[in-house]
Design an enzyme around this catalytic site. Sequence first.
Site, mmCIF file in Angstrom:
data_model
loop_
_atom_site.group_PDB
_atom_site.id
_atom_site.type_symbol
_atom_site.label_atom_id
_atom_site.label_comp_id
_atom_site.label_asym_id
_atom_site.label_seq_id
_atom_site.Cartn_x
_atom_site.Cartn_y
_atom_site.Cartn_z
ATOM 1 N N GLU A 49 6.946 -1.508 57.538
ATOM 2 C CA GLU A 49 6.438 -2.808 57.970
ATOM 3 C C GLU A 49 5.696 -3.470 56.818
ATOM 4 O O GLU A 49 4.844 -2.853 56.185
ATOM 5 C CB GLU A 49 5.491 -2.609 59.154
ATOM 6 C CG GLU A 49 4.603 -3.799 59.474
ATOM 7 C CD GLU A 49 3.416 -3.423 60.352
ATOM 8 O OE1 GLU A 49 2.427 -4.173 60.331
ATOM 9 O OE2 GLU A 49 3.474 -2.386 61.041
ATOM 10 N N LYS A 137 2.382 -0.364 70.465
ATOM 11 C CA LYS A 137 1.496 -0.035 69.355
ATOM 12 C C LYS A 137 0.090 0.162 69.922
ATOM 13 O O LYS A 137 -0.555 -0.801 70.337
ATOM 14 C CB LYS A 137 1.514 -1.175 68.334
ATOM 15 C CG LYS A 137 0.460 -1.082 67.242
ATOM 16 C CD LYS A 137 0.526 -2.326 66.365
ATOM 17 C CE LYS A 137 -0.627 -2.384 65.387
ATOM 18 N NZ LYS A 137 -0.550 -3.594 64.523
#
Length: 221
Positions: A49, A137
Amino acid sequence: MHSPPPPNIDTFAGVLRQTRLAAIVRGSDPDAALRTVLTLAEEGVALVEVSLNTTDALGVIRRASAEVGPGTVVGAGTVLTEGDVSRVQEAGAGWIVTPALTEAVAASVRAGLPVLAGALTPTEAVAARRAGADAVKLFPASLGGPAYLKALRDPFPDMPFVPVGGVDLAGAERYLAHGAVAVGVGSPLVGDAAHGGDLTALRERARRFVALCAREAQEEA
């Protein structure tokens, strides 16, 4: 150096379960951030990411997406708005990470991009999945630690949690032991590499994290 083969899994959640690791790159030097992504890819990290807090994040995502091998998918993090989703998709991001339940979750689903949606409470986790998030998340995971994940797993045994925030190597092992499908790791893995720091040290840390996560995945298989 090597380029790993692509994960033989059809879904984003499946890639998380197979690889157990998502690296988070956030830096002040775009060229260093790019080198960091490429180094992580070379060391076998399948999901990387690039946070939108990174200087010239879209440029880094665009360049990294074009240069990594088939074994790594570059994603975009700290994605907040529908406009963010459009911009990172145009730049070549293959998956999305949000810090909270924002409009970006629904926008990512509409765009056909896998999304790891930020949540902390049980209510937020359920809402994230109902909104179409592929995984949750758990952020900031450091607030409750592995014990909090364990408590959440009791009522939600099938919820795909990915703890993020302060996850070091020892913490990663504990989170995975408590049922996390993967861990998201920033500075304990990346260090200062994305600011122009030592890539040799980055490689060493990456090898330790990849080895741990591969071991955990094998033990569950």
